[in-house]
Design an enzyme around this catalytic site. Structure first.
Site, PDB file in Angstrom:
ATOM      1  N   ASP A  89       0.772  -1.252   0.000  1.00 17.40           N
ATOM      2  CA  ASP A  89       0.000   0.000   0.000  1.00 17.40           C
ATOM      3  C   ASP A  89       0.808   1.310   0.000  1.00 17.40           C
ATOM      4  OD1 ASP A  89      -1.563  -2.093   0.842  1.00 17.40           O
ATOM      5  OD2 ASP A  89      -2.080  -1.217   2.762  1.00 17.40           O
TER       6      ASP A  89
ATOM      7  N   GLN B 111       4.169   0.662   2.195  1.00 12.54           N
ATOM      8  CA  GLN B 111       4.436  -0.552   2.952  1.00 12.54           C
ATOM      9  C   GLN B 111       5.624  -1.240   2.296  1.00 12.54           C
ATOM     10  OE1 GLN B 111       2.144  -2.206   5.779  1.00 12.54           O
ATOM     11  NE2 GLN B 111       2.771  -0.083   5.885  1.00 12.54           N
TER      12      GLN B 111
ATOM     13  N   ARG C 145      -7.092  -1.165  11.949  1.00  7.16           N
ATOM     14  CA  ARG C 145      -5.864  -0.593  11.386  1.00  7.16           C
ATOM     15  C   ARG C 145      -6.101   0.480  10.309  1.00  7.16           C
ATOM     16  NH1 ARG C 145      -5.837  -6.067   9.751  1.00  7.16           N
ATOM     17  NH2 ARG C 145      -6.303  -6.390   7.556  1.00  7.16           N
ATOM     18  N   ASP C 146      -4.972   1.007   9.837  1.00  9.07           N
ATOM     19  CA  ASP C 146      -4.873   1.919   8.695  1.00  9.07           C
ATOM     20  C   ASP C 146      -5.474   3.308   8.968  1.00  9.07           C
ATOM     21  OD1 ASP C 146      -3.896  -0.456   7.658  1.00  9.07           O
ATOM     22  OD2 ASP C 146      -5.666  -0.892   6.452  1.00  9.07           O
TER      23      ASP C 146
ATOM     24  N   GLU D 203     -10.317  -2.281   4.542  1.00  8.97           N
ATOM     25  CA  GLU D 203      -8.958  -1.811   4.845  1.00  8.97           C
ATOM     26  C   GLU D 203      -8.761  -0.409   4.260  1.00  8.97           C
ATOM     27  OE1 GLU D 203      -6.191  -5.717   5.028  1.00  8.97           O
ATOM     28  OE2 GLU D 203      -6.729  -5.177   2.993  1.00  8.97           O
TER      29      GLU D 203
HETATM   30  C1  FRU Z   1      -3.785  -3.639   2.872  1.00 10.13           C
HETATM   31  C2  FRU Z   1      -3.138  -4.085   4.173  1.00 10.13           C
HETATM   32  C3  FRU Z   1      -3.451  -3.106   5.285  1.00 10.13           C
HETATM   33  C4  FRU Z   1      -2.303  -3.326   6.235  1.00 10.13           C
HETATM   34  C5  FRU Z   1      -1.163  -3.548   5.282  1.00 10.13           C
HETATM   35  C6  FRU Z   1      -0.120  -4.486   5.808  1.00 10.13           C
HETATM   36  O1  FRU Z   1      -3.156  -4.089   1.743  1.00 10.13           O
HETATM   37  O2  FRU Z   1      -3.553  -5.401   4.499  1.00 10.13           O
HETATM   38  O3  FRU Z   1      -4.708  -3.281   5.872  1.00 10.13           O
HETATM   39  O4  FRU Z   1      -2.084  -2.217   7.056  1.00 10.13           O
HETATM   40  O5  FRU Z   1      -1.721  -4.085   4.098  1.00 10.13           O
HETATM   41  O6  FRU Z   1       0.972  -4.519   4.954  1.00 10.13           O
END
Ligand code: FRU
Length: 532
Positions: free
Chosen positions: A58, A74, A189-190, A239
């Site tokens: 991401d 990421q 999260r996120d 997400e």
């Molecule tokens: C989305 C995700 C997010 C998480 C990240 C982990 O692609 O699953 O929800 O924060 O990737 O790498």
């Protein structure tokens, strides 16, 4: 936690213990392999952002500051598959030419660094900087693998980090997490933040399994829970949410957009980015569209989120997505890196008589990559016509206007192919009212069942007199924009030899083109190889 995450996590648990995700040391040296012919490797996108090496998913923490667009992502610097997440970092003055920068956030004693956002705290509401030198605040999820293994259920918590030099050095806030996981929600999260002018508060939106949660704060540190938003009986994993106000095209009316990425059952299977349009009153988000809509109908635009702090005089809503899909992202045949971002896109909100829709198009800066075009006017095709000109098919833009009134064919399309018979077909079918993207024959070596299993499609309206098809082709992707961004469709592919022919075809009767232009596109990497 859903299957994909479990799979990702179990694949890497061993690595984590070896590499130490929850280390107290905080930092590790990046182990980028020495790569020859960097940016010229097979399948390397030439004008899409990719990491030099290793795994990326991401986009995270994007903001504009002092002439630079910052992009974090990421990142797992030790392998080409997902692992203990860091935030990689790059910057650009034009959203196209990217400079790779050192890793911004490393795992620490609270866990790895999952997705999130960043904002420029221009009024120093956090008091972590000064008015003269406002801090940048990143909001992210600490994912604690040790807690996950022990099944504590509260292993995802929201934390912040700040930067006082525009985003190059980051300091984690000493009293992290700022939002603990008191309800013990496994998928929590996120976090992404936006300023809400009417209430003079920061609003944070995060994904909590099958819904999003809203929080508010005056200082980005103390957060108060506001509300939940979800769809009744939804069982999919949500997400990477994003929330922002946007002006309705041609009016002075503003609406709020809630972007949410969905990890299952997207229109063409797997993962995709969706949206809701509605109102946000500072506490509750209410959707005004009947159903959730898809920002992109292709399989390869996930976790799409927007840049913060784009100057008011510019006024654009600009975002970027991860150009892959969790169904196969970790097995695509790229050698020393994995994944690319989509082109940065501008979003606009268009209101029809009954509904609102988000349009997306590549940012206008993209046109600077164009070389001299080859132009075709008024061609009627029966059979197949190869488009010739001075461009390389694997790095080109096709802007085609179809004369739907004169087109008598029921089925017509565009084909990308190489000399060994691998191809991608973009087919339109009037009676089925659909566009199909067929990459099932794009590579002889079927590296993943999910990647090759079906032909993808999207409903299309053929009632108009003309239809515009804009296609941007890079070494391993095509981004298709129909009718000025009304519909977008992103698809990746990995032919064993570059596609070297684009042709137009019809199976029966005439496919009538009002006009067509093809542009060669420049590489963003080659001239800067040394600098990077
Ligand atoms: C989305 C995700 C997010 C998480 C990240 C982990 O692609 O699953 O929800 O924060 O990737 O790498």
């Amino acid at each position: 936690m859903k299957q994909t995450i479990i799979l990702r996590i179990s694949m890497t648990l061993m690595l984590i213990f070896i590499l130490g995700c929850n280390n107290n040391k905080g930092e590790k040296e990046m182990t980028t392999p020495i790569v020859q012919n960097l940016y010229q490797e097979t399948h390397r996108p030439q004008f899409h952002f990719t990491p030099q090496a290793n795994w990326m998913n991401d986009p995270n923490g994007m903001y504009y500051h002092k002439g630079k667009y910052h992009l974090f992502y990421q990142y797992f610097p030790d392998s080409t598959v997902w692992g203990p997440m860091h935030w990689g970092h790059a910057e650009s003055t034009d959203l196209l030419n990217w400079k790779h920068l050192p890793i911004a956030l490393f795992p620490d004693s609270l866990g790895c660094i999952f997705s999130g956002g960043a904002i420029v705290d221009n009024n120093n509401t956090s008091k972590l900087g000064t008015k003269e030198n406002p801090p940048i605040i990143a909001t992210f999820t600490h994912h604690d693998f040790v807690g996950e293994k022990a099944k504590t259920n509260d292993f995802q918590k929201q934390s912040i980090a700040f930067s006082l030099d525009g985003g190059y050095e980051w300091i984690k806030y000493a009293s992290n997490p700022v939002i603990p996981n008191t309800e013990k929600i496994k998928d929590f999260r996120d976090p992404k933040v936006v300023w809400h002018e009417p209430s003079q508060k920061w609003i944070l939106v995060l994904a909590a399994y099958d819904r999003v949660k809203f929080y508010s704060s005056a200082n980005l540190i103390d957060w108060e829970f506001l509300s939940d938003f979800g769809i009744e009986a939804d069982e999919r994993l949500w997400e990477c949410p994003d929330l922002f106000p946007i002006k309705v095209e041609g009016t002075n009316e503003y609406k709020w957009v809630l972007l949410v990425s969905i990890q299952k059952n997207a229109p063409n299977d797997g993962t995709a980015t969706s949206y809701f349009i509605g109102d946000f009153d500072g506490t509750v988000f209410k959707s005004e569209i009947e159903n959730q809509k898809w920002l992109d109908w292709g399989t390869d635009n996930y976790a799409f989120v927007t840049w913060n702090n784009v100057p008011k005089e510019d006024g654009r809503i600009i975002g970027i997505g991860w150009m892959s899909n969790w169904q196969y992202a970790q097995v695509v045949p790229t050698e020393n890196w994995r994944s690319a971002m989509t082109l940065p896109r501008e979003l606009t909100l268009v209101k029809s008589t009954s509904d609102y829709s988000l349009y997306s198009l590549p940012v206008k800066e993209f046109k600077t990559l164009r070389g001299e075009s080859t132009t075709y006017s008024q061609i009627d095709i029966l059979g197949e016509k190869v488009l010739e000109g001075s461009f390389s098919t694997s790095q080109a833009e096709l802007d085609l206007t179809v004369d739907l009134k004169k087109t008598t064919a029921n089925s017509f399309g565009i084909k990308l192919q190489n000399e060994i018979g691998e191809n991608v077909l973009i087919k339109f079918n009037k009676s089925e009212r659909k566009m199909f993207v067929d990459r099932t024959n794009s590579q002889k070596d079927k590296f993943s069942d999910d990647f090759f299993k079906s032909v993808h499609s999207v409903p299309i309206d053929f009632e108009k007199e003309k239809m515009n098809i804009r296609m941007i082709i890079d070494a391993a992707s095509v981004e298709i924009f129909i009718n000025n961004g009304e519909l977008s469709f992103t698809s990746i592919f990995f032919p064993s030899k570059e596609f070297n022919t684009i042709s137009l075809f019809t199976n029966n009767r005439t496919f009538s083109i009002a006009s067509a232009e093809i542009y060669p596109l420049k590489s963003i990497w080659l001239e800067k190889e040394e600098e990077n």
